[in-house]
Every structure is written in C-alpha cells, then in structure tokens.
Scaffold this motif. Sequence first.
Motif, mmCIF file in Angstrom:
data_model
loop_
_atom_site.group_PDB
_atom_site.id
_atom_site.type_symbol
_atom_site.label_atom_id
_atom_site.label_comp_id
_atom_site.label_asym_id
_atom_site.label_seq_id
_atom_site.Cartn_x
_atom_site.Cartn_y
_atom_site.Cartn_z
ATOM 1 N N ALA A 241 0.831 -1.228 0.000
ATOM 2 C CA ALA A 241 0.000 0.000 0.000
ATOM 3 C C ALA A 241 0.856 1.265 0.000
ATOM 4 O O ALA A 241 0.366 2.361 0.265
ATOM 5 C CB ALA A 241 -0.924 -0.003 1.218
ATOM 6 N N GLY A 242 2.143 1.124 -0.317
ATOM 7 C CA GLY A 242 3.073 2.261 -0.222
ATOM 8 C C GLY A 242 2.654 3.453 -1.066
ATOM 9 O O GLY A 242 2.744 4.605 -0.619
ATOM 10 N N TRP A 243 2.188 3.187 -2.284
ATOM 11 C CA TRP A 243 1.828 4.307 -3.162
ATOM 12 C C TRP A 243 0.662 5.099 -2.573
ATOM 13 O O TRP A 243 0.692 6.321 -2.486
ATOM 14 C CB TRP A 243 1.467 3.795 -4.566
ATOM 15 N N HIS A 244 -0.351 4.377 -2.163
ATOM 16 C CA HIS A 244 -1.518 5.031 -1.565
ATOM 17 C C HIS A 244 -1.093 5.847 -0.335
ATOM 18 O O HIS A 244 -1.507 6.989 -0.148
ATOM 19 C CB HIS A 244 -2.566 3.980 -1.193
ATOM 20 N N GLN A 245 -0.241 5.250 0.508
ATOM 21 C CA GLN A 245 0.164 5.937 1.745
ATOM 22 C C GLN A 245 0.968 7.201 1.437
ATOM 23 O O GLN A 245 0.733 8.260 2.022
ATOM 24 C CB GLN A 245 0.990 4.985 2.617
ATOM 25 N N VAL A 246 1.916 7.087 0.510
ATOM 26 C CA VAL A 246 2.775 8.230 0.183
ATOM 27 C C VAL A 246 1.942 9.362 -0.425
ATOM 28 O O VAL A 246 2.076 10.521 -0.044
ATOM 29 C CB VAL A 246 3.893 7.778 -0.795
ATOM 30 N N THR A 247 1.062 9.031 -1.346
ATOM 31 C CA THR A 247 0.315 10.095 -2.019
ATOM 32 C C THR A 247 -0.752 10.713 -1.097
ATOM 33 O O THR A 247 -1.105 11.870 -1.261
ATOM 34 C CB THR A 247 -0.349 9.589 -3.322
ATOM 35 N N SER A 248 -1.193 9.948 -0.111
ATOM 36 C CA SER A 248 -2.224 10.511 0.774
ATOM 37 C C SER A 248 -1.649 11.589 1.697
ATOM 38 O O SER A 248 -2.386 12.350 2.304
ATOM 39 C CB SER A 248 -2.903 9.405 1.584
ATOM 40 N N GLU A 249 -0.314 11.642 1.783
ATOM 41 C CA GLU A 249 0.301 12.661 2.651
ATOM 42 C C GLU A 249 0.652 13.932 1.884
ATOM 43 O O GLU A 249 1.121 14.898 2.484
ATOM 44 C CB GLU A 249 1.644 12.161 3.197
ATOM 45 N N LEU A 250 0.470 13.902 0.561
ATOM 46 C CA LEU A 250 1.062 14.983 -0.219
ATOM 47 C C LEU A 250 0.450 16.355 0.040
ATOM 48 O O LEU A 250 1.147 17.371 0.016
ATOM 49 C CB LEU A 250 0.998 14.661 -1.718
ATOM 50 N N ALA A 251 -0.856 16.376 0.345
ATOM 51 C CA ALA A 251 -1.526 17.669 0.554
ATOM 52 C C ALA A 251 -0.798 18.419 1.649
ATOM 53 O O ALA A 251 -0.518 19.607 1.560
ATOM 54 C CB ALA A 251 -2.949 17.463 0.984
ATOM 55 N N TYR A 252 -0.450 17.669 2.603
ATOM 56 C CA TYR A 252 0.183 18.129 3.783
ATOM 57 C C TYR A 252 1.615 18.607 3.579
ATOM 58 O O TYR A 252 2.015 19.657 4.047
ATOM 59 C CB TYR A 252 0.167 16.846 4.546
ATOM 60 N N GLU A 253 2.320 17.780 2.753
ATOM 61 C CA GLU A 253 3.729 18.095 2.502
ATOM 62 C C GLU A 253 3.862 19.319 1.606
ATOM 63 O O GLU A 253 4.842 20.048 1.662
ATOM 64 C CB GLU A 253 4.386 16.884 1.844
ATOM 65 N N ARG A 254 2.846 19.540 0.750
ATOM 66 C CA ARG A 254 3.016 20.572 -0.283
ATOM 67 C C ARG A 254 2.410 21.910 0.069
ATOM 68 O O ARG A 254 2.686 22.902 -0.598
ATOM 69 C CB ARG A 254 2.387 20.075 -1.594
ATOM 70 N N SER A 255 1.557 21.953 1.083
ATOM 71 C CA SER A 255 0.764 23.173 1.260
ATOM 72 C C SER A 255 1.230 24.050 2.408
ATOM 73 O O SER A 255 0.672 25.108 2.639
ATOM 74 C CB SER A 255 -0.691 22.783 1.542
ATOM 75 N N GLY A 256 2.239 23.610 3.161
ATOM 76 C CA GLY A 256 2.621 24.333 4.379
ATOM 77 C C GLY A 256 3.324 25.646 4.090
ATOM 78 O O GLY A 256 3.705 25.940 2.950
ATOM 79 N N PRO A 257 3.510 26.459 5.135
ATOM 80 C CA PRO A 257 4.140 27.768 4.947
ATOM 81 C C PRO A 257 5.589 27.694 4.480
ATOM 82 O O PRO A 257 6.131 28.685 4.007
ATOM 83 C CB PRO A 257 4.033 28.430 6.330
ATOM 84 N N GLU A 258 6.219 26.493 4.588
ATOM 85 C CA GLU A 258 7.597 26.367 4.078
ATOM 86 C C GLU A 258 7.626 26.451 2.560
ATOM 87 O O GLU A 258 8.694 26.504 1.960
ATOM 88 C CB GLU A 258 8.253 25.062 4.554
ATOM 89 N N ARG A 259 6.441 26.453 1.923
ATOM 90 C CA ARG A 259 6.403 26.565 0.469
ATOM 91 C C ARG A 259 6.271 28.012 0.004
ATOM 92 O O ARG A 259 6.195 28.274 -1.190
ATOM 93 C CB ARG A 259 5.254 25.716 -0.105
ATOM 94 N N PHE A 260 6.206 28.947 0.931
ATOM 95 C CA PHE A 260 6.228 30.358 0.482
ATOM 96 C C PHE A 260 7.040 31.271 1.406
ATOM 97 O O PHE A 260 7.216 32.449 1.107
ATOM 98 C CB PHE A 260 4.802 30.916 0.282
ATOM 99 N N LEU A 261 7.563 30.721 2.514
ATOM 100 C CA LEU A 261 8.290 31.590 3.452
ATOM 101 C C LEU A 261 9.802 31.307 3.520
ATOM 102 O O LEU A 261 10.486 31.881 4.364
ATOM 103 C CB LEU A 261 7.697 31.440 4.863
ATOM 104 N N SER A 262 10.316 30.454 2.626
ATOM 105 C CA SER A 262 11.745 30.090 2.731
ATOM 106 C C SER A 262 12.660 31.309 2.651
ATOM 107 O O SER A 262 13.753 31.307 3.205
ATOM 108 C CB SER A 262 12.135 29.115 1.617
ATOM 109 N N THR A 263 12.221 32.349 1.904
ATOM 110 C CA THR A 263 13.094 33.524 1.736
ATOM 111 C C THR A 263 12.540 34.755 2.451
ATOM 112 O O THR A 263 12.985 35.873 2.191
ATOM 113 C CB THR A 263 13.288 33.845 0.238
ATOM 114 N N PHE A 264 11.602 34.543 3.356
ATOM 115 C CA PHE A 264 10.994 35.704 4.030
ATOM 116 C C PHE A 264 12.028 36.578 4.761
ATOM 117 O O PHE A 264 11.923 37.809 4.730
ATOM 118 C CB PHE A 264 9.890 35.245 4.995
ATOM 119 N N PRO A 265 13.041 35.998 5.435
ATOM 120 C CA PRO A 265 14.021 36.863 6.116
ATOM 121 C C PRO A 265 14.709 37.838 5.155
ATOM 122 O O PRO A 265 15.047 38.962 5.532
ATOM 123 C CB PRO A 265 15.027 35.862 6.706
#
Length: 380
Positions: A241-265
């Motif tokens: 079930a690895g594929w299902h498990q990995v892809t079910s986490e993607l929303a979480y991995e891709r949407s966090g503030p680390e996807r737009f704040l890496s260069t905020f400083p």
Amino acid sequence: MTVNHLVPAGVPETPALTELRHEVRAFLNSRIADGSLTPRVDAWITGWDPDFSRELAARGWVGMTVPAAYGGHGRTFVERFVVTEELLAAGAPVAAHWVADRQAAPSLLRFGTEEQKQHYLPRIAAGECFFAIGMSEPDSGSDLASVRTRARRVDGGWSVTGTKVWTSGAHAAEAFFVLARTSPLDTSARHAGLSQLIVELRSDGVQVRPIVSMTGQHHFNEVHLDDVFVPDARVLGDVGAGWHQVTSELAYERSGPERFLSTFPLFRAQVRRAAAQPEGTPADPAIGRALARLRGLHHMSMAVNAAVERGDRADTAAAVVKVLGTSFEGDLVEAAQLGGGLPDSDPLLAAGLLQRPGFTLRGGTSEILRGVIARGMGLR
Ligand SMILES: Cc1cc2nc3c(=O)[nH]c(=O)nc-3n(C[C@H](O)[C@H](O)[C@H](O)COP(=O)(O)OP(=O)(O)OC[C@H]3O[C@@H](n4cnc5c(N)ncnc54)[C@H](O)[C@@H]3O)c2cc1C
C-alpha cells in the motif's frame, strides 16, 4: 466540473491563534535580540540545530498535533500552522525536527502500529528523534513509481537493497521512510507492489554519503542500502500500500508555509532597508506587490491546513499553493537582487541565490504539479 475541493473554505485567525502567534514571535525576537538566533534563508532545510529543536519541544511547539497519550500536545493543524509560520518568518533553524514533525508523526499516527507509535512519537514530540524521507533515487524523481530499491522477503522481515538520493538530513537523522518495491514491477499496474519501510539509519548495510550543495553546505545525501534487514515490526502500514500511503500525505507536505516563506528573512531585510530611506524617497511598488501575494498565499495555505484537519480532500489546492508559493519565494530573491539595493555578498541574498533552484524542485516540480492541478480540475 466540481470545484469545491479546489477552493477550501478560508479560516479566520481567532484571538487565541493570534495570541499563540505573538507568544512564538516574542520568543523568537528575544533570541534574535540576544544574538543566539541569526535569521537565515531556507532554514527548514539548512538550519539543523538539535538543541534549538529540543528547546521548541520543551515549549510545546514540536509534535503539536500528536495526541497527549503519545507525548504530544493534542493541538490542531491550524495551531501548528501559526507556530510554523512564525518560525519560518524568523528564519529559525528548524531543519532537525522538520520532517519528523511534519511528516513522520502524522504518518505514524495514521498508518503505524501501536508499538511504532509508542516507540517514536514521544521522542519526536520531545525533539529527540529526527527523521528523513527516502523516496527519490538516481533514476527516479518525478516518476516515483519507477523506484528500484527492492525489499526481498526473509525470515522475520525484509532485506532491502537500493540507492536513495537527495535525502535531506540522513546523516543526522535516526531513521527514514523508504519507499521500496516489495513485489516485482507489473508494468500494467506500476503503482502496485510498493511499500513503506522504516529504516534505522545506523543499521548494518546502510551507507550515508554526503552531497555538498552549491552553497558548500552538506544537508542532503546519497544513501546506499545493501541487504539491510528491516524487521516486520518496521513496515509502515500495509505491504503493497506504499503508493496510496505516500500520495495521501502529499496535501500536507506541499501546502505548508515552508512553500512560500523560505526567503521571508530576505524580504524583511529589504523592507527594513526601504523603511530606513530618507523621507520623501519614492516607495518601492515591488514591496507592495510582494506583500499582496504573501497575504494571498497565507490564506490559501491556512485554508488547506484547515481542510486537512477536517479530513477534506485538498491535494489539488495544495499543489496550487506549492506552485504559486515556490515561485513567489524565488521572485523575492530576484527582487532583492535587482531592486532591493542589497549587495550580492549580503548573506541572506547570497544564500537565496544559491538555494533558489531547489524551491520549485523539492516536494514535486512545478511542471509535475501543473499536471496534478490540470487533472484535479478535470482538464486532462
Ligand atoms: C533541496 C532539495 C531537497 C530534497 N530532499 C529530498 C528528500 O529529503 N528526500 C527525497 O526523497 N527527495 C528529496 N529531494 C528530491 C526531489 O523530490 C526531486 O528532486 C524531485 O522530485 C524531482 O526529481 P528529479 O530531481 O529526479 O528530477 P526529474 O524527475 O528527473 O525531472 C527533471 C526535470 O524534468 C521535468 N519533468 C520530469 N517529468 C516530467 C513530465 N512528465 N512532464 C513535464 N516535465 C517533467 C521536471 O519538472 C524537472 O524540471 C530533494 C530535492 C531538493 C532540490
């Protein structure tokens, strides 16, 4: 075409969330003021500081969404969002616990056995156990289903052989989630036969070789697995079930503030510089434009976090956040270089210039994500 799942409902910031935000901000400002924290660009990848992670954990800001029964704090994803936004905006060194907190803990909660939860979660929440992600391979990045690392059935577990690459933090983490083929490739069902295994990085047969990035820093690695024994007790979720498990986490991995704040400083340094100009100096419209984009990304990302919390589908919206957010953080570097008045030798700008190529690659490239978005909208 239904678009509801594409635009998750926004969530307001309650007074309690604002209070939490101010508490984190006050702590970080005090650390910046006393010189014990130097804001840096891309600190969630490059700022590995176990002592700082433990200090955050002691304040209850690691393992926030882990239930108290497993040593966590039983708080919401939106509360965690507010805390991580502040940590990233300050450029705090959060890399050590990042993967364990963002990915390993929720995956263990969702797919792990009771023994795995008891073994890892309390130490993750204490900032004592760090994780890495073993998905990419030398010939398998965007097309993850083509992974060649294979796990052979042996007495009491699996024998794993293969090579993982770009494995952030593997040299210092305790364990990593390895996506491996547990059944031979069936070309008519390429996503079948994959499994997630928890591999201890100090196991016999594991060799971690550093990859030094353009900045001269060592934060990712090539990891060779040569007949590494992984007991059945370290299979995450179901075999196959690895594929299902990995892809079910993607929303979480891709949407966090680390996807737009890496260069905020870097942006903050630019704003401070503009604010220090003599009165009458024309305002820089690029700063206003960037702030408007930032505000939009904040609301979108927070809405996706709230959707994840409700258990709603949010993978397409998460991909939108990642495509727009990572191009935004790259544009901030360009704006700082071209119009920000900072010399190329400025440490934040120098780091931004060198780290920038990775923003739109890691966690799924923009080209691939545009395909995800098109499919989500029913266009492909
Ligand atoms: C800073 C950083 C940290 C990372 N950390 C980790 C980690 O901890 N663990 C881990 O497993 N991986 C990690 N990665 C790897 C990352 O996930 C991969 O780089 C990414 O998935 C892309 O894979 P690739 O590099 O093999 O590129 P490829 O898949 O070879 O792609 C090369 C180019 O071709 C394009 N392309 C590929 N396929 C298509 C297609 N079908 N249509 C259109 N264009 C396409 C891509 O968009 C890209 O521009 C990290 C990467 C970076 C930069």
